[in-house]
Design a protein around this motif. Structure first.
Motif, mmCIF file in Angstrom:
data_model
loop_
_atom_site.group_PDB
_atom_site.id
_atom_site.type_symbol
_atom_site.label_atom_id
_atom_site.label_comp_id
_atom_site.label_asym_id
_atom_site.label_seq_id
_atom_site.Cartn_x
_atom_site.Cartn_y
_atom_site.Cartn_z
ATOM 1 N N HIS A 17 -25.841 114.266 -2.037
ATOM 2 C CA HIS A 17 -24.890 113.406 -1.312
ATOM 3 C C HIS A 17 -24.644 112.071 -2.025
ATOM 4 O O HIS A 17 -24.160 111.128 -1.410
ATOM 5 N N GLY A 18 -24.993 112.011 -3.292
ATOM 6 C CA GLY A 18 -24.746 110.800 -4.071
ATOM 7 C C GLY A 18 -23.272 110.448 -4.086
ATOM 8 O O GLY A 18 -22.886 109.295 -3.839
ATOM 9 N N GLU A 20 -20.954 110.903 -2.037
ATOM 10 C CA GLU A 20 -20.442 110.328 -0.794
ATOM 11 C C GLU A 20 -20.735 108.820 -0.730
ATOM 12 O O GLU A 20 -19.906 108.036 -0.280
ATOM 13 N N VAL A 21 -21.915 108.441 -1.200
ATOM 14 C CA VAL A 21 -22.274 107.018 -1.154
ATOM 15 C C VAL A 21 -21.623 106.262 -2.323
ATOM 16 O O VAL A 21 -21.215 105.109 -2.172
ATOM 17 N N HIS A 22 -21.520 106.919 -3.476
ATOM 18 C CA HIS A 22 -20.848 106.272 -4.616
ATOM 19 C C HIS A 22 -19.428 105.865 -4.225
ATOM 20 O O HIS A 22 -18.946 104.783 -4.547
ATOM 21 N N THR A 25 -19.513 102.901 -1.587
ATOM 22 C CA THR A 25 -19.862 101.578 -2.098
ATOM 23 C C THR A 25 -18.771 101.058 -3.024
ATOM 24 O O THR A 25 -18.500 99.868 -3.060
ATOM 25 N N ASN A 26 -18.108 101.960 -3.754
ATOM 26 C CA ASN A 26 -17.027 101.508 -4.628
ATOM 27 C C ASN A 26 -15.869 100.948 -3.815
ATOM 28 O O ASN A 26 -15.274 99.944 -4.170
ATOM 29 N N ALA A 132 -15.317 107.037 -8.973
ATOM 30 C CA ALA A 132 -16.716 106.630 -8.755
ATOM 31 C C ALA A 132 -17.630 107.840 -8.590
ATOM 32 O O ALA A 132 -18.730 107.889 -9.142
ATOM 33 N N THR A 135 -18.147 109.420 -12.102
ATOM 34 C CA THR A 135 -18.899 108.580 -13.045
ATOM 35 C C THR A 135 -20.377 108.576 -12.716
ATOM 36 O O THR A 135 -21.220 108.603 -13.603
ATOM 37 N N ARG A 136 -20.703 108.506 -11.417
ATOM 38 C CA ARG A 136 -22.091 108.295 -11.039
ATOM 39 C C ARG A 136 -22.768 109.561 -10.517
ATOM 40 O O ARG A 136 -23.908 109.500 -10.084
ATOM 41 N N CYS A 137 -22.053 110.702 -10.532
ATOM 42 C CA CYS A 137 -22.650 111.951 -10.036
ATOM 43 C C CYS A 137 -24.045 112.126 -10.644
ATOM 44 O O CYS A 137 -24.211 112.088 -11.856
ATOM 45 N N THR A 138 -25.030 112.316 -9.788
ATOM 46 C CA THR A 138 -26.433 112.353 -10.203
ATOM 47 C C THR A 138 -26.701 113.350 -11.323
ATOM 48 O O THR A 138 -27.536 113.111 -12.198
ATOM 49 N N THR A 139 -26.010 114.483 -11.272
ATOM 50 C CA THR A 139 -26.325 115.550 -12.238
ATOM 51 C C THR A 139 -25.136 115.875 -13.141
ATOM 52 O O THR A 139 -25.143 116.890 -13.820
ATOM 53 N N HIS A 140 -24.096 115.029 -13.121
ATOM 54 C CA HIS A 140 -22.866 115.290 -13.879
ATOM 55 C C HIS A 140 -22.257 116.634 -13.479
ATOM 56 O O HIS A 140 -21.735 117.375 -14.319
ATOM 57 N N GLY B 39 -24.500 106.999 -16.712
ATOM 58 C CA GLY B 39 -23.879 106.578 -15.448
ATOM 59 C C GLY B 39 -24.518 107.165 -14.198
ATOM 60 O O GLY B 39 -24.327 106.654 -13.103
ATOM 61 N N LEU B 41 -26.494 108.267 -11.005
ATOM 62 C CA LEU B 41 -27.258 107.503 -10.023
ATOM 63 C C LEU B 41 -27.295 108.352 -8.758
ATOM 64 O O LEU B 41 -26.381 109.121 -8.497
ATOM 65 N N ALA B 43 -27.832 108.883 -4.405
ATOM 66 C CA ALA B 43 -27.305 108.233 -3.193
ATOM 67 C C ALA B 43 -28.089 106.969 -2.859
ATOM 68 O O ALA B 43 -27.519 105.941 -2.496
ATOM 69 N N SER B 46 -27.089 104.047 -5.100
ATOM 70 C CA SER B 46 -25.810 103.455 -4.725
ATOM 71 C C SER B 46 -25.960 102.615 -3.457
ATOM 72 O O SER B 46 -25.292 101.590 -3.293
ATOM 73 N N ASN B 179 -31.841 115.898 -14.433
ATOM 74 C CA ASN B 179 -30.887 116.362 -15.435
ATOM 75 C C ASN B 179 -31.554 117.222 -16.503
ATOM 76 O O ASN B 179 -30.954 118.169 -17.009
#
Lengths: 150, 704
Positions: A17-18, A20-22, A25-26, A132, A135-140, B39, B41, B43, B46, B179
């Motif tokens: 759920h990264g 969703e928060v990225h 916050t953006n 956002a 760019t910031r997805c935890t696992t790309h 880049g 990160l 949840a 953030s 990763n």
């Protein structure tokens, strides 16, 4: 024709759920609206291992969106590259678009009383950056894909 | 004005490197350091912005005015608070001696300054949370290799087969490590996962063994037996570096695959197939020895068996295996100047008995939970003061009620924390620390194949009247007469003092946020690892001399875990990707994603009790009763029920998390000192609970 879409590589998604928060916050959103969503099917055993697929959903940026024509002030617009967005300056918070969208994509922002929705972070795209969530997805696992007509 | 600052996340204890953008002293963007994480990160990372802007945290020093835990506080200035704490500390030192003060912290790369304070005061009693976490894995590693659990890094990205026993690596979420796991899977590596329930990690696995709770050791023994029977081990490595291999062969003789499969409730053929794969994949196989392994009465031996499997694979100092982390010395660079290193070691014996009563435990941080007994018995001496730095023992250890009873005998309880912890709420003084975005930290070393110096930089001005840890420590140290050990008046002076011997300058951090000490990965010569194993014999000791001296077996015969009595379940717990245990439960954005926990109940067991998805259930143990919503699922062993740890908080000023969900540790009445005698880890999965449908589920609609 839409120029972009967001693609989720479910093999790499870990449902954290990264994104969703990225996104929140953006866009400096308070508790309330969540503009994208990670979900998954119930687990099913595949060769002895309970597995599932993840799905990512934000706005479909419809070719012919319901939300744009119902907007009385012209705040909801579709750009030439297909991105559907709300002009915060023009939105009066009538929530007509909230009722018009079958997927509940536009959501009220309780702090401003106006509507917010996914716009692929168009300010970032215009600056040559990625949204956002990508760019910031935890696992790309999330990618911004440029669509090509074939 | 716009700014970009390199720093380190502080939302959980992984401390991922980050880059933060600000505009007019407001944080506008946080991302994983592009040089290391591209880049990425999570949840929690953030949601750091929400922590920064959350008023539901201590905003100035607080001194208790009612009874402990009553929640009545005097808001005071820093001078008043520090004077108050110092006066109390001085009184305790004068009356009982400095060893009567203990200090605990969260552990990690920044502990040097905390250790220095307590040692500078003259007390040996530095401790941390680890007896409720990784102590068993650490001590297992020490007993085998002579180096602790951080003595090896796992080269997961290049491994062919990663084996995880209850290590939910993808939800525990070290961004770089996650990763690595996914890269490994993308390039065709295998993942075998063992747990009592299915998890985020398990769904990515190629093989999943759902075992009966408490049988990890049996499964590992069966694996060792089969590896030896199949000759799937590295004979050359064992001949060269391992002592008493024959004792291992004789010991595992009765524990064959069929036995292990029966004991664990899995299929023997799948286990054989697994070992055949190992034979093909080794040495690029990693058996993760576990992280949070304070679970069962034999978790130390289970972890030790996993370490032994690594040895059998011969995976040490090879790509895709376990690699010795390298430090500054391996790069020809002098290490950072240490605060603790300049202080004479206190001569008193430790209050928890580690180092004298328990000679086989690492006396670095000792074992916190053993201090509770000392508080009550005053043997070997009274404990009268406790300072916890960002550590919440009441959320971390079992049976908070029993802890409070012991804490009531202390004259001074101090919490240094960024948020209200359950412990802080029970303290005499809260010294509010600035959040990680508002503070600098001391420079630290991060060992690895490419070691580096790392640095957390302040991003924005503190929102409230809070201070950084180095300022708080300095303020206290000056007042108790040990200020000379902390020779700085500013962060710049502090960092320059630390860096002075290394030749590295603070400006060198500007380019990437860290300073790499080697361009290329450093590997030792695998043919010449002599001296790397710090055991008494210098070998990898299957039979540990230290354990033998302590009267403990190195290879312990297996004992089958207790089956829960009829109507009861074994309570197990874990974490989700969106919370860092109790730390984040009240964070507005993370609370929005997961406001409370649920109790996982196996579908068949639930059907027997008439419990449906979403029903309220009463979960009780030893007279402790809590109500929680049930999550009914096929994917948990019928003997177990599960909940995410950290919930059930009772700090009224944390309005979001107040009484939301249930805290597993509160159900563990009478279990504060139940530990694995060989590993020192608590037995946090040995609690049996009764579950029944709650009378809270309405039967009628009564509204008007």
């Amino acid at each position: 024709m839409n120029k972009y879409t967001l693609y989720l590589n479910s093999r790499r998604c870990i449902g954290c759920h990264g994104c969703e928060v990225h996104c929140k916050t953006n866009k400096r959103l308070p508790v309330g609206p969540i503009l994208c969503e990670i979900s998954h099917e119930p687990l099913k055993a595949v060769r002895g291992v309970p597995k599932t697929e993840f799905r990512f959903r934000s706005c479909y940026h419809c070719e012919d969106p319901y939300c744009v024509p119902v907007c009385p002030t012209g705040a909801m617009q579709k750009r030439a590259d297909g991105i559907v967005f709300v002009d915060q300056e023009v939105c009066v918070g009538c929530m007509a678009c909230v009722g018009a969208c079958p997927w509940g994509v536009p959501q009220p922002n309780p702090e401003t009383g106006k509507v917010v929705k996914c716009d692929y972070c168009m300010d970032r795209i215009d600056a040559g950056l990625k949204p956002a969530c990508v760019t910031r997805c935890t696992t790309h696992a999330l990618k911004l894909v440029a669509l090509q007509e074939i | 004005m716009k700014k970009s600052v390199w720093s380190m996340c502080g939302m959980c204890t992984v401390r991922c490197p980050i880059r933060v953008e600000t505009e007019n002293d407001e944080v506008t963007w946080i991302e994983g350091n592009p040089h290391l994480l591209d880049g990425a990160l999570c949840a929690k990372g953030s949601a750091g912005i929400a922590l920064l802007n959350d008023p539901e945290r201590p905003q100035q020093p607080l001194i208790r005015k009612g009874g402990r835990g009553a929640g009545r506080w005097d808001k005071v200035s820093w001078d008043t608070a520090l004077d108050y704490v110092a006066e109390k500390l001085n009184k305790i030192v004068d009356r009982y001696g400095p060893e009567s003060v203990m200090m605990s912290c969260r552990g990690g790369p920044f502990v040097d300054i905390v250790k220095a304070f307590i040692h500078g005061l003259g007390s040996p009693n530095f401790t941390n949370h680890d007896s409720a976490c990784g102590r068993n894995a650490h001590h297992a590693s020490l007993s085998l290799y002579g180096v602790g659990r951080t003595g090896f890094a796992y080269d997961i990205k290049k491994t062919r087969h990663l084996v995880l026993f209850g290590r939910n690596i993808l939800a525990s979420l070290r961004v770089a490590e996650v990763n690595q796991v996914l890269d490994m899977l993308d390039s065709g590596g295998r993942l075998t996962y063992v747990d009592v329930r299915q998890t985020m990690t398990g769904i990515k696995a190629n093989r999943f063994f759902q075992v009966r709770p408490g049988t990890d050791y049996a499964l590992a023994l069966g694996m060792i037996h089969e590896v030896i029977r199949e000759k799937a081990y590295d004979q050359e490595f064992i001949d060269r570096y391992v002592s008493d291999f024959d004792a291992l062969v004789a010991f595992v003789e009765p524990y064959d695959v069929d036995w292990a499969a029966r004991e664990c409730g899995i299929k023997a053929e799948r286990l054989r197939e697994f070992v055949r794969e190992l034979a093909h994949d080794r040495p690029r196989v990693v058996f993760h020895p576990g992280w949070m392994v304070s679970r069962y009465r034999d978790s130390f031996y289970a972890s030790r068996a996993l370490h032994i499997l690594n040895v059998l694979m011969g995976n040490i100092e090879v790509e895709g295996g376990q690699i010795f982390p390298k430090g500054p010395a391996d790069c020809g660079v002098k290490g950072l100047r240490s605060f603790d290193g300049q202080i004479p070691k206190p001569t008193a014996r430790r209050g928890d008995g580690v180092g004298w009563k328990y000679s086989h435990f690492d006396k670095g941080p000792g074992l916190f939970h053993l201090f509770y007994d000392t508080m009550v018995t005053e043997d070997p001496y009274p404990i009268k003061g406790l300072i916890c730095v960002r550590h919440d023992p009441l959320s971390c250890f079992p049976d908070p009620a029993a802890q409070k009873e012991a804490l009531d005998r202390l004259d001074l309880l101090v919490a240094i924390d960024t948020h209200y912890s359950e412990f802080g709420w029970y303290c005499d003084v809260i010294l509010p620390e600035s959040t990680y975005l508002e503070r600098d930290s001391i420079i630290a070393t991060q060992k690895g194949t490419k070691p580096r110096f790392i640095c957390r930089n302040q991003v924005v001005a503190p929102r409230y009247d809070t201070r950084s840890l180095s300022e708080i420590i300095k303020g206290l140290a000056d007042r108790v007469g040990i200020g000379q050990y902390f020779p700085y008046n500013s962060t710049a002076e502090l960092q320059a003092w630390q860096l002075e011997p290394t030749g590295v300058k603070i400006e060198d951090f500007a380019e990437k946020g860290f300073v790499e000490l080697s361009r290329e990965p450093i590997m030792y010569d695998r043919q010449n690892l002599d001296g790397r194993f710090k055991t008494p014999s210098g070998k990898i000791e299957i039979i540990s001399q230290k354990l033998t001296e302590a009267g403990l077996p190195s290879l312990k015969p297996y004992e089958s875990p207790e089956k829960p009595p009829k109507g009861k379940f074994r309570l197990v717990f874990g974490r989700s990707a969106v919370h860092a245990h109790a730390h984040t439960i009240n964070n507005p954005l993370l609370h929005e994603l997961m406001p409370e926990n649920t109790l996982w109940v196996n579908r068949r067991a639930a059907a027997r009790m008439g419990v449906k998805e979403g029903d309220w259930v009463e979960v009780s143990s030893n007279g402790m009763v809590n109500t929680i919503k049930a999550h009914v699922t096929d994917f948990i062993h019928p003997e177990a029920v599960y909940m995410v740890h950290g919930f059930g908080r009772q700090v009224p000023l944390q309005t979001r998390s107040y009484h939301a969900g249930v805290g597993d540790q509160k159900l563990m009445k009478g279990m504060l000192t139940a530990m694995d005698p060989a590993g020192g880890g608590l037995c946090l999965c040995e609690c049996m609970v009764t579950v029944k449908r709650s009378s809270k589920n309405p039967k009628r609609m009564v509204e008007l």
